[in-house]
Design a protein around this motif. Structure first.
Motif, mmCIF file in Angstrom:
data_model
loop_
_atom_site.group_PDB
_atom_site.id
_atom_site.type_symbol
_atom_site.label_atom_id
_atom_site.label_comp_id
_atom_site.label_asym_id
_atom_site.label_seq_id
_atom_site.Cartn_x
_atom_site.Cartn_y
_atom_site.Cartn_z
ATOM 1 N N LYS A 141 66.716 33.257 41.682
ATOM 2 C CA LYS A 141 67.954 34.037 41.604
ATOM 3 C C LYS A 141 68.836 33.762 42.825
ATOM 4 N N ALA A 142 68.222 33.694 43.997
ATOM 5 C CA ALA A 142 68.984 33.437 45.223
ATOM 6 C C ALA A 142 69.635 32.043 45.169
ATOM 7 N N VAL A 143 68.902 31.067 44.647
ATOM 8 C CA VAL A 143 69.449 29.715 44.517
ATOM 9 C C VAL A 143 70.610 29.711 43.527
ATOM 10 N N GLN A 144 70.424 30.361 42.374
ATOM 11 C CA GLN A 144 71.492 30.422 41.379
ATOM 12 C C GLN A 144 72.730 31.101 41.937
ATOM 13 N N ASP A 145 72.540 32.179 42.657
ATOM 14 C CA ASP A 145 73.669 32.911 43.235
ATOM 15 C C ASP A 145 74.463 32.031 44.203
ATOM 16 N N GLN A 146 73.752 31.235 44.998
ATOM 17 C CA GLN A 146 74.442 30.419 46.005
ATOM 18 C C GLN A 146 75.013 29.114 45.424
ATOM 19 N N LEU A 147 74.470 28.666 44.307
ATOM 20 C CA LEU A 147 74.985 27.436 43.705
ATOM 21 C C LEU A 147 76.181 27.683 42.805
ATOM 22 N N SER A 148 76.440 28.917 42.431
ATOM 23 C CA SER A 148 77.566 29.179 41.516
ATOM 24 C C SER A 148 78.885 29.304 42.241
#
Length: 148
Positions: A141-148
């Motif tokens: 989730k943290a990766v998705q949040d920062q990649l968007s």
């Protein structure tokens, strides 16, 4: 430094003396899981392998809590939460959300990720850094949040 197996053996003795049945059963199950893994791999377990076994035990209890909650078995939910707390005591200190976010940001920079298509590359680099210190779902989730 005391090995995990030595610590578990000492805790097993303490649980017997205290007549704490939940702790006794949980520590026995953890010790059994570690011994079974050691037999399976045919060598003394290293720290990463011990961590893998402990995470597996933790995940089993989290899944059980979810199932018992769905089934309305509050008695089993409470008992399993106690078991989960015992298992968690053997795991390393968990990363806070801020620490995880910072680690994700540095990993994104290190692998040169540009967008959501680089999610797999970031996760592959991140997972060894957080093994046992953070939940994989939280990391994703943290990766998705920062990649968007």
């Amino acid at each position: 430094m005391v090995s995990l197996l030595e610590q578990i053996t000492a805790d097993l003795k303490d649980a017997m003396k205290e007549r704490d049945q939940i702790k006794l059963n949980t520590v026995r199950l953890i010790k059994s899981a570690l011994m079974n893994e050691q037999i399976k791999v045919e060598h003394e377990l290293n720290a990463d392998e011990e961590l893998t076994v402990l995470n597996r035990e933790k995940k089993q209890r989290e899944e059980s809590i979810a199932e018992y909650t769905k089934g309305g078995r509050t008695d089993l939910v409470e008992e399993t939460k106690k078991e989960l707390a015992i298992v968690t005591n053997y795991l390393p200190q968990q990363l806070s959300a801020a620490e995880l976010a910072k680690l994700v940001a540095t990993t994104i920079t290190a692998v040169g990720a540009q967008g959501k298509s680089d999610f797999g590359k970031v996760m592959q680099a991140l997972m060894p850094k957080i093994k046992g210190k953070a939940d994989g779902k939280a990391a994703a989730k943290a990766v998705q949040d920062q990649l968007s």
